[in-house]
Scaffold this active site. Structure first.
Site, PDB file in Angstrom:
ATOM      1  N   GLU A 155       0.650   5.982  12.348  1.00  0.00           N
ATOM      2  CA  GLU A 155      -0.250   5.299  12.820  1.00  0.00           C
ATOM      3  C   GLU A 155      -0.572   4.028  13.225  1.00  0.00           C
ATOM      4  O   GLU A 155      -1.725   3.778  13.795  1.00  0.00           O
ATOM      5  CB  GLU A 155      -1.448   5.995  11.615  1.00  0.00           C
ATOM      6  N   ASP A 156       0.450   3.166  12.427  1.00  0.00           N
ATOM      7  CA  ASP A 156       0.202   1.981  12.267  1.00  0.00           C
ATOM      8  C   ASP A 156       0.982   0.873  12.659  1.00  0.00           C
ATOM      9  O   ASP A 156       1.263  -0.302  13.173  1.00  0.00           O
ATOM     10  CB  ASP A 156      -0.525   1.266  11.476  1.00  0.00           C
ATOM     11  N   HIS A 190       0.794  -1.157  -0.190  1.00  0.00           N
ATOM     12  CA  HIS A 190       0.363   0.329  -0.143  1.00  0.00           C
ATOM     13  C   HIS A 190       1.152   1.426  -0.426  1.00  0.00           C
ATOM     14  O   HIS A 190       0.550   1.959  -1.332  1.00  0.00           O
ATOM     15  CB  HIS A 190      -1.241   0.250   1.047  1.00  0.00           C
ATOM     16  N   ASP A 216      -3.150   9.202  -0.652  1.00  0.00           N
ATOM     17  CA  ASP A 216      -3.634   7.619  -0.126  1.00  0.00           C
ATOM     18  C   ASP A 216      -5.124   7.556  -0.530  1.00  0.00           C
ATOM     19  O   ASP A 216      -5.123   6.241  -0.904  1.00  0.00           O
ATOM     20  CB  ASP A 216      -3.102   8.193   1.583  1.00  0.00           C
ATOM     21  N   HIS A 246       3.101   7.260   5.304  1.00  0.00           N
ATOM     22  CA  HIS A 246       2.055   8.106   5.563  1.00  0.00           C
ATOM     23  C   HIS A 246       1.478   7.445   6.697  1.00  0.00           C
ATOM     24  O   HIS A 246       1.011   7.903   7.538  1.00  0.00           O
ATOM     25  CB  HIS A 246       1.132   8.540   4.237  1.00  0.00           C
TER      26      HIS A 246
END
Length: 668
Positions: free
Chosen positions: A132-133, A103, A193, A128
């Site tokens: 967050e992950d 991704h 994105d 990006h």
């Protein structure tokens, strides 16, 4: 069989994992059993190795694309960002079962190849989702790749909060829009994105599809349009439509395909004739027939109320030319137009000159409607190679610093004002959508100054866009020379002249007519600045000063006044007698609408006498007057505004004294 299964698992190489089967968890044991064949185990190991190869190839493609326009040092930084993202996301997989790193690679590919962004935004595209992950922080990003990349990653990283001001989605929208205070690159990374997420949305459950598609249709697709990214906008809105309304999408897609097949031969002949006509004139061009996408067709069907078969211009013919040296793009477009209109009949009023008057998102082209030999009007777009490129790359096509600064400054000014004056997140986003996301029209002052407004804008929007004082004092207008209300809608190319009156001022109903944020804010500010009424009027009996009234104190402390004979007041008095208060309801500058009905015997000059009484003697401005005569009996209905009940009585007395008038009564 179970013993064999256990042996197979023990014999597997350490780096081989049993793969997840998305949506088929209940068959997981069966899958393991099927691995008893050692050959299948080897095939699975090859599959894992192939993913590594795919990842390497896709990342290498991004590096190759960037190597064509950035220095070798920057390419190395991009490579390091990819390796860091690959390491950070190593344990993760997407809903499709693919390694998650595919991704970020896809987002970086869109940023590098489709949007042609520079080094730091492409690095941010790789990174990006890291903060967050994964376990890594924005400080880790800053330490490895610098402040600028860290800033871009932070903007596109959804902030985790215990409590969101409005909602998680709205807060994220606001966060991204705030990035425009500095520059626009973060929005472009986020669009890349979102575009890849939409391209792979089929792997998500229905509820997630609807959520993501709704966000896209409301926020991201219009944003791409406003930034001039036509290809991105078109793909986003069609993917959103596909997942929101799959059956309707498929039906339209089938109709478009069927129409394309049915029209292919004669449209091909039309395109060939255009090409041959221009070649004979020494003008080499590329000609193609472009069908509009399902969402565009759906929108036009709803706009015009047509079904598919009766919808005009389901497709258009695109002519792309290269501008000869020493000739302007406009002159070349007009030359092509001249040659074509010598061969094909032109539809009167069928020209849209977006070269001289580009849309605010930068779109330029020369549109004309020509009559094909098979007897149907065809929409033709005449564009230079540069215009086509700019429609794909939008605000990043012109890489001059001044161009980007102009975009940023426009966004910044409006966003600051919206953020200062909007109470909640939903209102903030709605204001942004109104201000930036509508397609625009170009209108003109009588002196030829261009005024760009969103579609469905009105005279009020025009007046406020030209000058706030002009809007505040606007009374009426002339549009293309014709007398018009300030609430009249405008169309592309309208010439608007505003007429003012020192006594004019914004009315609450102007809010319904105004479209732009600038106009709506100015109207709202004026209304808010006016003294608030001391009382609320009962919406049923609508009392006015001078009538016998009574007040009731509401739970919020405000007072609502009623006529004493109002049925609602009687009921309230019987149930909430303690809330009754005495009020002194005096007249002020407030005007109250009144309608009276007059019955009279028809005679010569009756109407003139009535108008003279109301306008000249009583100095009232009539809002409306309706008259009907049946068998010499005249019934008139007149609406006007007064300050008090005593004024109404004075008016009734004066009108009653006119010869022939038999009855005068107030109806509201």
């Amino acid at each position: 069989m179970l013993r064999k299964k256990k042996k197979v698992i023990e014999d597997c190489p350490e780096d081989v994992q049993i793969p997840p089967i998305q949506g088929c968890e209940k068959f997981a044991k069966f899958w393991v059993v099927c691995l008893v064949d050692s050959k299948k185990i080897c095939n699975f190991a090859v599959m894992q190795t192939n993913y590594d190869q795919i990842i390497d190839e896709k990342a290498a493609h991004v590096l190759d694309v960037m190597a064509q326009r950035v220095p070798a040092d920057d390419v190395q930084r991009i490579r390091e960002a990819f390796e860091f993202a690959r390491m950070a996301h190593a344990p993760q997989k997407r809903k499709t079962g693919e390694p998650y790193i595919l991704h970020p690679i896809a987002v970086a590919t869109i940023a590098a190849e489709e949007l042609m962004l520079e080094t730091n935004p492409v690095i941010a595209a790789f990174l990006h989702d890291v903060v967050e992950d994964t376990k890594y922080t924005i400080d880790d990003i800053r330490e490895r790749f610098g402040d600028d990349v860290a800033y871009l990653v932070q903007v596109v990283t959804k902030q985790k909060k215990d409590k969101y001001i409005e909602s998680k989605q709205v807060d994220n929208f606001k966060q991204m829009l705030d990035s425009v205070q500095s520059d626009i690159r973060a929005l472009l990374v986020k669009l890349a994105d979102r575009l890849h997420n939409m391209r792979t949305l089929s792997s998500m459950p229905d509820d997630k599809q609807m959520k993501i598609a709704g966000e896209t249709d409301y926020f991201y697709a219009p944003l791409a349009n406003r930034l001039g990214l036509y290809n991105v906008k078109t793909e986003l809105e069609n993917l959103s439509f596909k997942f929101r309304c799959p059956h309707e999408y498929e039906d339209l897609a089938a109709l478009i395909h069927r129409d394309e097949e049915a029209q292919r031969k004669r449209l091909s002949v039309f395109a060939d004739e255009i090409r041959a006509t221009l070649e004979r004139a020494g003008i080499p061009v590329e000609v193609s027939i472009e069908y509009r996408h399902p969402y565009s067709i759906w929108r036009k069907m709803h706009k015009y109320g047509d079904d598919f078969n009766h919808l005009k211009y389901r497709h258009f013919t695109e002519i792309v030319y290269r501008t000869p040296e020493g000739m302007s793009e406009k002159d070349m477009a007009l030359h092509i137009y001249s040659v074509l209109t010598s061969r094909f009949k032109e539809k009167p009023g069928g020209i849209s000159n977006y070269i001289d008057s580009p849309k605010e998102n930068g779109y330029q082209s020369f549109h004309v409607k020509l009559l094909a030999d098979f007897g149907r009007w065809q929409e033709v777009h005449i564009s230079s190679v540069r215009m086509v490129r700019d429609s794909q790359l939008g605000c990043v096509a012109d890489r001059s610093e001044d161009s980007i600064k102009r975009w940023i400054e426009k966004f910044r000014n409006i966003l600051r004002d919206i953020a200062r004056n909007t109470q909640n997140g939903t209102g903030f986003i709605d204001s942004v959508v109104t201000s930036f996301y509508n397609d625009d029209i170009m209108t003109f002052t009588p002196k030829g100054k261009e005024v760009i407004l969103p579609q469905k804008a009105t005279v009020l929007d025009f007046a406020y866009e030209v000058d706030l004082k002009l809007g505040e004092k606007a009374k009426y207008a002339r549009v293309n020379g014709f007398l018009s209300s300030v609430k009249a809608p405008l169309r592309r190319g309208d010439v608007v002249e505003i007429f003012t009156d020192p006594e004019s001022h914004p009315h609450p109903d102007w809010m319904k007519a105004a479209v732009t944020y600038k106009a709506r804010k100015a109207i709202a500010d004026y209304i808010a600045s006016r003294p608030r009424p001391e009382f609320n009027r009962c919406p049923h009996c609508m009392p006015m000063p001078g009538e016998e009234v009574i007040g009731f104190r509401e739970s919020d402390g405000s007072i609502t006044i009623h006529k004493r004979d109002c049925p609602l007041a009687v009921r309230l008095a019987s149930q909430f007698g303690d809330s009754i208060v005495s009020v002194d309801y005096k007249p002020d500058d407030t005007l109250y609408p009144v309608t009276i009905i007059i019955k009279a015997v028809d005679r010569y000059h009756l109407f003139v006498d009535l108008v003279d009484c109301i306008s000249n003697k009583l100095h009232l401005a009539m809002d409306s007057i309706n008259t009907e005569t049946v068998d010499s009996i005249v019934t008139l209905k007149i609406s006007f505004a007064v300050h008090s009940f005593s004024e109404v009585q004075t008016i009734i007395d004066h009108i009653s004294a006119i010869e022939g008038v038999d009855e005068v009564k107030r109806v509201c």
